[in-house]
Design a protein around this motif. Sequence first.
Motif, PDB file in Angstrom:
ATOM      1  N   MET A   1       0.850  -1.170   0.000  1.00 59.64           N
ATOM      2  CA  MET A   1       0.000   0.000   0.000  1.00 59.64           C
ATOM      3  C   MET A   1       0.888   1.223   0.000  1.00 59.64           C
ATOM      4  SD  MET A   1      -3.061   1.126   2.561  1.00 59.64           S
ATOM      5  CE  MET A   1      -2.063   1.269   4.009  1.00 59.64           C
ATOM      6  N   ALA A   2       0.415   2.287  -0.647  1.00 59.35           N
ATOM      7  CA  ALA A   2       1.180   3.519  -0.704  1.00 59.35           C
ATOM      8  C   ALA A   2       0.247   4.716  -0.674  1.00 59.35           C
ATOM      9  CB  ALA A   2       2.021   3.558  -1.966  1.00 59.35           C
ATOM     10  N   SER A   3       0.703   5.778  -0.049  1.00 60.76           N
ATOM     11  CA  SER A   3       0.043   7.070  -0.126  1.00 60.76           C
ATOM     12  C   SER A   3       0.704   7.780  -1.292  1.00 60.76           C
ATOM     13  CB  SER A   3       0.259   7.844   1.174  1.00 60.76           C
ATOM     14  OG  SER A   3      -0.203   9.158   1.042  1.00 60.76           O
ATOM     15  N   VAL A   4      -0.101   8.213  -2.258  1.00 64.70           N
ATOM     16  CA  VAL A   4       0.478   8.765  -3.481  1.00 64.70           C
ATOM     17  C   VAL A   4       0.095  10.225  -3.682  1.00 64.70           C
ATOM     18  CG1 VAL A   4       0.642   6.550  -4.670  1.00 64.70           C
ATOM     19  CG2 VAL A   4      -1.444   7.869  -4.851  1.00 64.70           C
TER      20      VAL A   4
ATOM     21  N   ASN B   1      -3.340   3.855  -2.516  1.00 65.99           N
ATOM     22  CA  ASN B   1      -3.435   2.861  -3.580  1.00 65.99           C
ATOM     23  C   ASN B   1      -2.775   1.570  -3.130  1.00 65.99           C
ATOM     24  OD1 ASN B   1      -4.626   4.790  -5.177  1.00 65.99           O
ATOM     25  ND2 ASN B   1      -2.838   5.156  -6.430  1.00 65.99           N
ATOM     26  N   PHE B   2      -3.365   0.437  -3.517  1.00 68.46           N
ATOM     27  CA  PHE B   2      -2.783  -0.863  -3.194  1.00 68.46           C
ATOM     28  C   PHE B   2      -3.273  -1.886  -4.204  1.00 68.46           C
ATOM     29  CE2 PHE B   2      -6.715  -0.443  -0.873  1.00 68.46           C
ATOM     30  CZ  PHE B   2      -7.331  -1.673  -0.984  1.00 68.46           C
ATOM     31  N   THR B   3      -2.607  -3.022  -4.230  1.00 67.22           N
ATOM     32  CA  THR B   3      -3.005  -4.112  -5.117  1.00 67.22           C
ATOM     33  C   THR B   3      -4.032  -4.967  -4.390  1.00 67.22           C
ATOM     34  OG1 THR B   3      -0.810  -4.120  -6.127  1.00 67.22           O
ATOM     35  CG2 THR B   3      -2.178  -6.088  -6.454  1.00 67.22           C
ATOM     36  N   PRO B   4      -5.270  -5.051  -4.910  1.00 70.74           N
ATOM     37  CA  PRO B   4      -6.300  -5.836  -4.226  1.00 70.74           C
ATOM     38  C   PRO B   4      -6.023  -7.337  -4.319  1.00 70.74           C
ATOM     39  CG  PRO B   4      -7.153  -4.933  -6.277  1.00 70.74           C
ATOM     40  CD  PRO B   4      -5.764  -4.394  -6.106  1.00 70.74           C
ATOM     41  N   LEU B   5      -6.445  -8.059  -3.296  1.00 71.85           N
ATOM     42  CA  LEU B   5      -6.341  -9.519  -3.292  1.00 71.85           C
ATOM     43  C   LEU B   5      -7.438 -10.100  -4.165  1.00 71.85           C
ATOM     44  CD1 LEU B   5      -5.878 -10.008   0.557  1.00 71.85           C
ATOM     45  CD2 LEU B   5      -4.094 -10.092  -1.192  1.00 71.85           C
ATOM     46  N   VAL B   6      -7.139 -11.136  -4.889  1.00 75.69           N
ATOM     47  CA  VAL B   6      -8.118 -11.765  -5.778  1.00 75.69           C
ATOM     48  C   VAL B   6      -9.333 -12.266  -5.002  1.00 75.69           C
ATOM     49  CG1 VAL B   6      -8.495 -13.677  -7.386  1.00 75.69           C
ATOM     50  CG2 VAL B   6      -6.349 -12.395  -7.463  1.00 75.69           C
TER      51      VAL B   6
ATOM     52  N   TYR C   1     -12.812  -4.250   1.753  1.00 71.34           N
ATOM     53  CA  TYR C   1     -11.743  -3.784   2.638  1.00 71.34           C
ATOM     54  C   TYR C   1     -12.276  -2.716   3.571  1.00 71.34           C
ATOM     55  CZ  TYR C   1      -8.678  -5.891  -0.827  1.00 71.34           C
ATOM     56  OH  TYR C   1      -8.075  -6.767  -1.678  1.00 71.34           O
ATOM     57  N   SER C   2     -11.703  -2.644   4.757  1.00 68.17           N
ATOM     58  CA  SER C   2     -11.947  -1.522   5.648  1.00 68.17           C
ATOM     59  C   SER C   2     -10.646  -0.732   5.753  1.00 68.17           C
ATOM     60  CB  SER C   2     -12.430  -1.986   7.024  1.00 68.17           C
ATOM     61  OG  SER C   2     -11.516  -2.884   7.607  1.00 68.17           O
ATOM     62  N   ILE C   3     -10.784   0.588   5.770  1.00 68.45           N
ATOM     63  CA  ILE C   3      -9.643   1.486   5.832  1.00 68.45           C
ATOM     64  C   ILE C   3      -9.614   2.090   7.237  1.00 68.45           C
ATOM     65  CG2 ILE C   3      -8.479   3.440   4.762  1.00 68.45           C
ATOM     66  CD1 ILE C   3      -9.198   1.098   2.799  1.00 68.45           C
ATOM     67  N   TRP C   4      -8.433   2.042   7.867  1.00 68.26           N
ATOM     68  CA  TRP C   4      -8.264   2.524   9.234  1.00 68.26           C
ATOM     69  C   TRP C   4      -7.245   3.646   9.245  1.00 68.26           C
ATOM     70  CZ3 TRP C   4     -10.832   0.136  13.433  1.00 68.26           C
ATOM     71  CH2 TRP C   4     -11.611  -0.965  13.072  1.00 68.26           C
ATOM     72  N   ARG C   5      -7.472   4.644  10.132  1.00 65.82           N
ATOM     73  CA  ARG C   5      -6.606   5.819  10.188  1.00 65.82           C
ATOM     74  C   ARG C   5      -6.330   6.199  11.638  1.00 65.82           C
ATOM     75  NH1 ARG C   5      -9.303  11.188   8.113  1.00 65.82           N
ATOM     76  NH2 ARG C   5     -10.072  11.245  10.242  1.00 65.82           N
ATOM     77  N   ALA C   6      -5.095   6.646  11.889  1.00 63.52           N
ATOM     78  CA  ALA C   6      -4.716   7.169  13.204  1.00 63.52           C
ATOM     79  C   ALA C   6      -3.920   8.443  13.006  1.00 63.52           C
ATOM     80  CB  ALA C   6      -3.881   6.158  13.977  1.00 63.52           C
ATOM     81  N   GLU C   7      -4.058   9.358  13.942  1.00 60.42           N
ATOM     82  CA  GLU C   7      -3.246  10.567  13.931  1.00 60.42           C
ATOM     83  C   GLU C   7      -2.077  10.347  14.877  1.00 60.42           C
ATOM     84  OE1 GLU C   7      -3.636  15.273  15.059  1.00 60.42           O
ATOM     85  OE2 GLU C   7      -5.448  14.152  14.628  1.00 60.42           O
TER      86      GLU C   7
ATOM     87  N   ALA D   1      -8.045   1.375  -4.411  1.00 63.79           N
ATOM     88  CA  ALA D   1      -7.793   2.783  -4.128  1.00 63.79           C
ATOM     89  C   ALA D   1      -8.828   3.312  -3.151  1.00 63.79           C
ATOM     90  CB  ALA D   1      -7.835   3.593  -5.413  1.00 63.79           C
ATOM     91  N   PHE D   2      -8.389   4.258  -2.325  1.00 63.53           N
ATOM     92  CA  PHE D   2      -9.282   4.919  -1.376  1.00 63.53           C
ATOM     93  C   PHE D   2      -8.855   6.369  -1.245  1.00 63.53           C
ATOM     94  CE2 PHE D   2     -10.248   6.372   2.966  1.00 63.53           C
ATOM     95  CZ  PHE D   2     -11.624   6.192   2.975  1.00 63.53           C
TER      96      PHE D   2
END
Length: 87
Positions: free
Chosen positions: A1-4, A14-19, A24-30, A47-48
């Motif tokens: 995964m990368a922040s672009v 962006n990341f490569t999805p698993l077949v 997916y759930s996206i998690w964030r922390a400050e 992508a998210f």
Amino acid sequence: MASVGLYSDRVQLNFTPLVSATGYSIWRAEGAGAYAQVGTIPGNTGAFADTTAVVGTTYNYKVQSAGGIRFSNIVSGLRSSIAAPVN
């Protein structure tokens, strides 16, 4: 995964999805804070866009597949106050 890129309206992940993934759930922390879920996306999406990120704040992100117990590697992302130039 990368922040672009640097964007004034979002943090782009962006990341490569698993077949086999159904979603997916996206998690964030400050900083070193606790992670909270900020979104979900379908399994065929790699992508998210986090449009709720505050300008100038650096966040750490991780992704978890639906029903999964493991998370992706953690990446950092920043919503810029100035958009990247467009060619």
